[in-house]
Design a protein around this motif. Structure first.
Motif, PDB file in Angstrom:
ATOM      1  N   MET A 148      39.508   0.080  47.415  1.00 42.18           N
ATOM      2  CA  MET A 148      39.073  -0.966  46.928  1.00 42.18           C
ATOM      3  C   MET A 148      38.484  -2.039  47.973  1.00 42.18           C
ATOM      4  SD  MET A 148      43.426  -1.760  46.078  1.00 42.18           S
ATOM      5  CE  MET A 148      42.744  -3.430  45.264  1.00 42.18           C
ATOM      6  N   GLY A 149      38.035  -2.972  47.456  1.00 39.56           N
ATOM      7  CA  GLY A 149      36.860  -3.520  47.929  1.00 39.56           C
ATOM      8  C   GLY A 149      36.572  -4.926  47.162  1.00 39.56           C
ATOM      9  N   GLU A 150      35.611  -5.977  47.578  1.00 40.13           N
ATOM     10  CA  GLU A 150      35.599  -6.888  46.840  1.00 40.13           C
ATOM     11  C   GLU A 150      34.399  -7.167  46.017  1.00 40.13           C
ATOM     12  OE1 GLU A 150      34.518 -10.343  49.961  1.00 40.13           O
ATOM     13  OE2 GLU A 150      36.125 -10.358  50.456  1.00 40.13           O
ATOM     14  N   LYS A 151      33.891  -7.752  45.097  1.00 42.81           N
ATOM     15  CA  LYS A 151      32.946  -7.560  44.052  1.00 42.81           C
ATOM     16  C   LYS A 151      31.380  -7.546  43.953  1.00 42.81           C
ATOM     17  CE  LYS A 151      35.069  -9.594  39.843  1.00 42.81           C
ATOM     18  NZ  LYS A 151      33.819 -11.154  39.402  1.00 42.81           N
ATOM     19  N   SER A 152      31.619  -7.877  45.503  1.00 46.93           N
ATOM     20  CA  SER A 152      29.912  -7.569  46.743  1.00 46.93           C
ATOM     21  C   SER A 152      29.593  -6.123  47.100  1.00 46.93           C
ATOM     22  CB  SER A 152      29.874  -8.948  47.356  1.00 46.93           C
ATOM     23  OG  SER A 152      30.838  -8.152  48.692  1.00 46.93           O
ATOM     24  N   THR A 153      30.484  -5.809  46.700  1.00 49.82           N
ATOM     25  CA  THR A 153      31.089  -3.998  47.367  1.00 49.82           C
ATOM     26  C   THR A 153      30.225  -3.155  46.808  1.00 49.82           C
ATOM     27  OG1 THR A 153      33.508  -4.393  48.048  1.00 49.82           O
ATOM     28  CG2 THR A 153      32.522  -1.543  48.396  1.00 49.82           C
ATOM     29  N   ASN A 154      29.083  -2.561  47.863  1.00 45.92           N
ATOM     30  CA  ASN A 154      28.238  -1.211  46.933  1.00 45.92           C
ATOM     31  C   ASN A 154      28.553  -0.753  45.639  1.00 45.92           C
ATOM     32  OD1 ASN A 154      29.011  -0.342  48.986  1.00 45.92           O
ATOM     33  ND2 ASN A 154      27.698   1.655  48.904  1.00 45.92           N
ATOM     34  N   THR A 155      27.873   0.319  45.202  1.00 46.47           N
ATOM     35  CA  THR A 155      28.397   1.202  44.409  1.00 46.47           C
ATOM     36  C   THR A 155      28.501   2.208  44.723  1.00 46.47           C
ATOM     37  OG1 THR A 155      26.522   1.000  43.033  1.00 46.47           O
ATOM     38  CG2 THR A 155      28.226  -0.596  42.587  1.00 46.47           C
ATOM     39  N   ASN A 156      27.737   2.337  45.575  1.00 46.53           N
ATOM     40  CA  ASN A 156      27.485   4.197  46.378  1.00 46.53           C
ATOM     41  C   ASN A 156      28.833   4.848  46.436  1.00 46.53           C
ATOM     42  OD1 ASN A 156      27.134   6.612  48.350  1.00 46.53           O
ATOM     43  ND2 ASN A 156      25.046   5.993  47.458  1.00 46.53           N
ATOM     44  N   LEU A 157      28.733   5.851  45.502  1.00 46.69           N
ATOM     45  CA  LEU A 157      30.220   6.817  45.596  1.00 46.69           C
ATOM     46  C   LEU A 157      30.988   7.839  46.891  1.00 46.69           C
ATOM     47  CD1 LEU A 157      29.241   6.535  42.407  1.00 46.69           C
ATOM     48  CD2 LEU A 157      30.726   8.510  42.349  1.00 46.69           C
ATOM     49  N   ARG A 158      29.458   7.445  47.790  1.00 47.89           N
ATOM     50  CA  ARG A 158      30.496   8.616  48.742  1.00 47.89           C
ATOM     51  C   ARG A 158      30.260   7.205  50.371  1.00 47.89           C
ATOM     52  NH1 ARG A 158      31.283  12.961  50.122  1.00 47.89           N
ATOM     53  NH2 ARG A 158      29.591  13.764  52.045  1.00 47.89           N
ATOM     54  N   TYR A 159      29.607   6.239  50.045  1.00 51.00           N
ATOM     55  CA  TYR A 159      29.729   4.896  51.616  1.00 51.00           C
ATOM     56  C   TYR A 159      30.152   3.974  50.621  1.00 51.00           C
ATOM     57  CZ  TYR A 159      24.980   2.828  51.234  1.00 51.00           C
ATOM     58  OH  TYR A 159      23.772   2.440  50.566  1.00 51.00           O
ATOM     59  N   LYS A 160      31.019   2.597  52.040  1.00 49.92           N
ATOM     60  CA  LYS A 160      30.883   1.925  50.962  1.00 49.92           C
ATOM     61  C   LYS A 160      30.480   1.061  52.193  1.00 49.92           C
ATOM     62  CE  LYS A 160      32.658   2.215  46.962  1.00 49.92           C
ATOM     63  NZ  LYS A 160      31.752   2.081  45.805  1.00 49.92           N
ATOM     64  N   VAL A 161      30.166  -0.615  52.029  1.00 47.49           N
ATOM     65  CA  VAL A 161      30.190  -1.591  52.891  1.00 47.49           C
ATOM     66  C   VAL A 161      30.524  -2.590  52.080  1.00 47.49           C
ATOM     67  CG1 VAL A 161      28.084  -3.116  54.396  1.00 47.49           C
ATOM     68  CG2 VAL A 161      27.707  -0.314  52.848  1.00 47.49           C
ATOM     69  N   GLY A 162      31.289  -3.208  52.694  1.00 49.18           N
ATOM     70  CA  GLY A 162      32.118  -4.587  52.297  1.00 49.18           C
ATOM     71  C   GLY A 162      32.858  -5.300  53.596  1.00 49.18           C
ATOM     72  N   ASN A 206      27.904  -9.680  57.024  1.00 45.46           N
ATOM     73  CA  ASN A 206      28.266 -10.707  57.177  1.00 45.46           C
ATOM     74  C   ASN A 206      29.943 -10.208  58.850  1.00 45.46           C
ATOM     75  OD1 ASN A 206      29.021 -12.459  55.094  1.00 45.46           O
ATOM     76  ND2 ASN A 206      29.267 -10.413  54.265  1.00 45.46           N
ATOM     77  N   ILE A 207      30.248 -11.558  59.063  1.00 42.31           N
ATOM     78  CA  ILE A 207      30.463 -10.786  60.721  1.00 42.31           C
ATOM     79  C   ILE A 207      32.347  -9.878  60.688  1.00 42.31           C
ATOM     80  CG2 ILE A 207      32.455 -12.594  60.474  1.00 42.31           C
ATOM     81  CD1 ILE A 207      32.012 -13.211  63.668  1.00 42.31           C
ATOM     82  N   SER A 208      32.652  -9.688  59.380  1.00 43.08           N
ATOM     83  CA  SER A 208      33.410  -8.745  58.896  1.00 43.08           C
ATOM     84  C   SER A 208      33.385  -7.984  57.980  1.00 43.08           C
ATOM     85  CB  SER A 208      35.017  -9.611  58.448  1.00 43.08           C
ATOM     86  OG  SER A 208      34.676  -9.862  56.746  1.00 43.08           O
ATOM     87  N   THR A 209      32.156  -7.421  57.813  1.00 44.82           N
ATOM     88  CA  THR A 209      31.506  -6.127  57.572  1.00 44.82           C
ATOM     89  C   THR A 209      31.606  -4.802  58.218  1.00 44.82           C
ATOM     90  OG1 THR A 209      29.514  -7.174  56.388  1.00 44.82           O
ATOM     91  CG2 THR A 209      29.644  -5.317  56.416  1.00 44.82           C
ATOM     92  N   ARG A 210      32.069  -3.880  57.495  1.00 49.01           N
ATOM     93  CA  ARG A 210      32.333  -2.601  57.897  1.00 49.01           C
ATOM     94  C   ARG A 210      32.238  -1.819  56.565  1.00 49.01           C
ATOM     95  NH1 ARG A 210      38.719  -1.505  58.133  1.00 49.01           N
ATOM     96  NH2 ARG A 210      38.254  -3.703  59.640  1.00 49.01           N
ATOM     97  N   TYR A 211      31.852  -0.786  57.342  1.00 50.57           N
ATOM     98  CA  TYR A 211      31.001   0.151  56.809  1.00 50.57           C
ATOM     99  C   TYR A 211      31.942   2.438  56.752  1.00 50.57           C
ATOM    100  CZ  TYR A 211      25.960  -0.787  56.629  1.00 50.57           C
ATOM    101  OH  TYR A 211      25.277  -2.014  57.091  1.00 50.57           O
ATOM    102  N   ILE A 212      31.851   2.292  55.041  1.00 46.07           N
ATOM    103  CA  ILE A 212      33.082   3.866  55.109  1.00 46.07           C
ATOM    104  C   ILE A 212      31.893   4.134  54.871  1.00 46.07           C
ATOM    105  CG2 ILE A 212      35.500   3.015  55.313  1.00 46.07           C
ATOM    106  CD1 ILE A 212      36.008   2.914  52.241  1.00 46.07           C
ATOM    107  N   PHE A 213      32.717   6.113  55.504  1.00 41.70           N
ATOM    108  CA  PHE A 213      32.125   7.435  55.001  1.00 41.70           C
ATOM    109  C   PHE A 213      32.953   8.100  54.226  1.00 41.70           C
ATOM    110  CE2 PHE A 213      29.206   5.059  57.822  1.00 41.70           C
ATOM    111  CZ  PHE A 213      27.795   5.119  57.104  1.00 41.70           C
ATOM    112  N   ALA A 214      32.762   8.912  53.425  1.00 41.91           N
ATOM    113  CA  ALA A 214      32.992   9.977  52.609  1.00 41.91           C
ATOM    114  C   ALA A 214      32.694  11.284  53.045  1.00 41.91           C
ATOM    115  CB  ALA A 214      32.833  10.315  50.697  1.00 41.91           C
ATOM    116  N   LEU A 215      34.308  11.648  53.555  1.00 39.88           N
ATOM    117  CA  LEU A 215      33.647  13.296  54.046  1.00 39.88           C
ATOM    118  C   LEU A 215      34.212  14.778  53.094  1.00 39.88           C
ATOM    119  CD1 LEU A 215      36.388  12.422  57.683  1.00 39.88           C
ATOM    120  CD2 LEU A 215      33.723  11.785  56.861  1.00 39.88           C
ATOM    121  N   GLY A 216      33.172  15.730  53.782  1.00 40.26           N
ATOM    122  CA  GLY A 216      33.405  16.684  52.328  1.00 40.26           C
ATOM    123  C   GLY A 216      32.962  16.682  51.416  1.00 40.26           C
ATOM    124  N   ASP A 217      33.148  16.930  50.364  1.00 39.79           N
ATOM    125  CA  ASP A 217      32.909  16.958  49.097  1.00 39.79           C
ATOM    126  C   ASP A 217      33.724  15.899  48.581  1.00 39.79           C
ATOM    127  OD1 ASP A 217      35.252  17.931  48.398  1.00 39.79           O
ATOM    128  OD2 ASP A 217      34.920  19.433  47.781  1.00 39.79           O
TER     129      ASP A 217
END
Length: 514
Positions: A424-438, A463-474
Motif C-alpha cells: 500500500m502507498g500514496e497516490k504518488s507511489t510509482n507503478t513498477n511491479l518490482r520496486y516501489k518508491v514513496g 522527500n525526507i521520508s522516501t524509502r525504496y522497497i524491492f521485490a525478491l525472487g519472482d
C-alpha cells in the motif's frame, strides 16, 4: 514393441539381409525394397520414421526418389547411401536437406548410429542429462549454500542457465526440479544482495562490476588502445538470451564472455542512465539535475542518454568523438546501416536496441504474445528469431568486416513473476511491479529489501521520508484494491526492477572480429 519403422531402398537389398536381421534383433521394424519407385509406393501406404536410400539405383536414382518422397513427406529424415564420395552428389543431397549420408561399404553399427542420431537423439540426450544433473544436483545445492561473493553467484547462475537450456531442448522431466532449485538459489541470492548492496556502493573491493563502472572499466581501456569501439546495449537482455544467440555472433566474432551487476532498481531509468553517465542515480541528480527525471514526473525517463554519455567523457577528460543511436524499429535500424560509413569516423559508437524491452511490455499487454512466449524457453526462442532477422545482426556483420571491436551488454534483465505481495502507498507511489518508491509504504518487511536511507545506496530521495522497497525472487507488488484482478493480469509476465539473478547479472561480452 518395435522402436521405429524403417524403409530401406537398395537395388541390392537381398545382400543386405544380415543388416536387416541385425536391426530387427534391436527391435526395429524394416521394410526392404529394391527400387526408388517401390520406395515411393511404400510411403503412400505406410508411415515411416526414417528412410535409407541408395543413390545408385536403376530407374529412379536416390536423389530423384528423395525429391518425390520429400514432396509429400518432408518431415521424414532420409539417410543417403552412396558408393563414392562424389562431391556433386553430396552437395545436391545436402541441398535437399538429407538428414545424413553414409559411404559404402557400410557396417551394421553405422546404420544403427544413424538411426540413433536422427530418431533417438533427444531421448539419449535426456537420459544423459538426467544422469549428469542428478550428479550435479547435490553440488548445485551445496554451491547455493556456499556462495559468498558476487563471483560465486555469477558462476552458479551460469550453471543453472546451462541446465535450463539443456533441459528445454528435450522437454526434460527434471525441469520442474531445476525450477525449484533455481527458485531456492534466487531466494538466497536476495539475502546476499540485502546483506552486501550498501557496502558495494561505498567500497571498491571486493564487489562486482556495477552499471556505473562499465565505461570506466571496459570502454575506456579499449579506446586507450586506439581501437574504434561499438558499444551495443540491448535493453532487457538476459544472460540466457545471450546464450541463445551467441552462435550467430560467433560466425563473425570471437568473444570474451563476462558479466556485470545491474544497480538497483534494475530498471532502465536507473541502470541505463548509470551506464551512460558513469554515476549513481544520486550523483546524477546532484551533478546534472536537469538531466534526471523523477519518478513522479510524466516526462520520458531516458531522453538524456546522449548528454549523459558526453558528460562522462568530458568529466574523464576524454576527447574521443562519439555517436549515439537508439533503435526502436527495423526502419531505424536500416537507416543506421545505411549511414554506417559515417559511424566509421567516430572513435566510439553507442547503439541502444529496445526490441526485447518492448517485447516484454507487449507480452504483458497482449494475450496473443503471451501465448507465443509462455515461458523462458519460448522467450529465448523469440529473442533468437528477432536477433537472426534484425538490423543488429547486419550491423555486427558490417563491424566484423571492418575488424572493429564491440562490447555487447544490457542495462538489466527481467524475470517471470509468480507470487504477488500486497503493498500500500500514496497516490504518488510509482507503478513498477518490482520496486516501489514513496512515503508511508505498507508491506511485509520479511518479503522485501527495504531501503530507508536511499543515499547510502546511491539513490535520490524526493522527500525526507522516501524509502525504496524491492521485490525478491519472482515476487511482484500488487495493491489490495482489485487484488485478484491484477494478480491474474500480471502473474506469469516478465518484469524488472527488483532483485533476482535474471535481473541483476547481465552479460558483458567483448567481441573481436575473426
Amino acid at each position: 514393441m518395435k522402436k521405429a519403422h524403417i524403409l530401406w531402398a537398395d537395388d541390392e537389398i537381398d545382400l543386405l539381409r544380415p543388416y536387416i536381421l541385425f536391426l530387427e534383433e534391436k527391435g526395429y521394424g524394416v521394410d526392404p525394397v529394391n527400387s526408388g519407385r517401390d520406395a515411393i509406393e511404400k510411403c503412400r501406404t505406410s508411415a515411416y520414421d526414417i528412410i535409407f536410400l541408395d543413390e545408385h539405383m536403376p530407374g529412379l536414382s536416390g536423389l530423384e526418389t528423395l525429391s518425390e518422397i520429400y514432396a509429400s513427406h518432408p518431415a521424414i529424415p532420409v539417410v543417403m547411401i552412396t558408393k563414392s564420395e562424389d562431391e556433386g552428389i553430396m552437395e545436391k543431397a545436402i541441398g535437399k536437406k538429407i538428414a545424413d549420408y553414409l559411404i559404402k561399404p557400410v557396417n551394421p553399427h553405422q546404420i544403427l548410429m544413424a538411426i540413433k542420431k536422427n530418431l533417438e537423439r533427444n531421448e539419449i540426450i535426456s537420459e544423459t542429462n538426467t544422469t549428469h544433473y542428478r550428479e550435479e544436483f547435490s553440488r548445485l545445492s551445496s554451491d547455493i549454500n556456499d556462495c559468498r561473493t558476487a563471483e560465486d553467484w555469477t558462476e552458479l547462475y551460469k550453471k543453472l542457465v546451462f541446465w535450463e537450456i539443456e533441459f528445454a531442448r528435450s522437454q526434460h522431466p527434471l525441469q520442474e526440479l531445476l525450477t525449484m532449485q533455481k527458485s531456492e538459489a534466487n531466494g538466497e541470492f536476495g539475502k546476499f544482495v540485502k546483506q552486501n548492496y550498501e557496502r558495494w556502493l561505498s567500497v571498491t573491493e571486493p564487489r562486482p562490476l556495477l552499471s556505473h563502472e562499465v565505461f570506466k572499466n571496459r570502454v575506456f581501456p579499449v579506446l586507450d588502445r586506439g581501437e574504434k569501439l561499438f558499444f551495443i546495449l540491448i535493453d532487457n537482455f538476459r544472460f540466457d538470451q545471450w546464450q541463445a544467440v551467441k552462435d550467430l555472433v560467433s560466425e563473425f566474432f570471437t568473444y570474451s564472455e563476462d558479466t556485470c551487476f545491474s544497480i538497483l532498481p534494475t530498471a532502465t531509468q536507473y541502470a541505463r542512465n548509470a551506464v551512460f553517465s558513469g554515476l549513481t542515480p544520486l550523483q546524477m541528480t546532484k551533478m546534472f539535475p536537469g538531466l534526471w527525471v523523477g519518478e513522479d514526473e510524466d516526462e520520458g525517463k531516458n531522453l538524456s542518454e546522449e548528454p549523459l554519455i558526453r558528460s562522462q567523457l568530458e568529466r574523464c577528460r576524454r576527447k574521443e568523438k562519439f555517436s549515439y543511436n537508439k533503435i526502436n524499429s527495423n526502419a531505424e535500424g536500416e537507416k543506421l546501416l545505411q549511414n554506417f560509413t559515417e559511424l566509421e569516423h567516430n572513435d566510439l559508437n553507442v547503439v541502444v536496441f529496445n526490441f526485447i524491452d518492448m517485447f516484454s511490455h507487449a507480452r504483458t499487454e497482449s494475450k496473443m504474445i503471451r501465448e507465443l512466449a509462455p515461458d523462458e524457453s519460448a522467450y529465448r526462442s523469440l529473442t533468437r528469431s528477432w536477433f537472426r532477422h534484425s538490423p543488429l545482426l547486419e550491423l555486427l556483420k558490417k563491424i566484423s568486416e571492418k575488424s572493429y571491436r564491440v562490447i555487447l551488454t544490457a542495462d538489466h534483465g527481467t524475470i517471470r513473476v509468480h507470487h504477488p505481495q500486497k503493498v500500500m502507498g500514496e497516490k504518488s507511489t510509482n507503478t513498477n511491479l518490482r520496486y516501489k518508491v514513496g512515503r508511508n509504504l505498507s508491506y511485509d518487511p520479511k518479503k522485501v529489501f527495504c531501503v530507508t536511507q536511499p543515499e547510502k545506496v546511491g539513490l535520490p530521495s524526493p522527500n525526507i521520508s522516501t524509502r525504496y522497497i524491492f521485490a525478491l525472487g519472482d515476487d511482484f507488488f500488487v495493491y489490495p484494491n482489485n487484488f485478484n484482478h491484477y494478480v491474474s493480469y500480471y502473474e506469469n509476465t516478465f518484469q524488472h526492477g527488483g532483485i533476482s539473478m535474471e535481473e541483476m547479472i547481465v552479460p558483458l561480452v567483448t567481441l573481436q572480429a575473426k
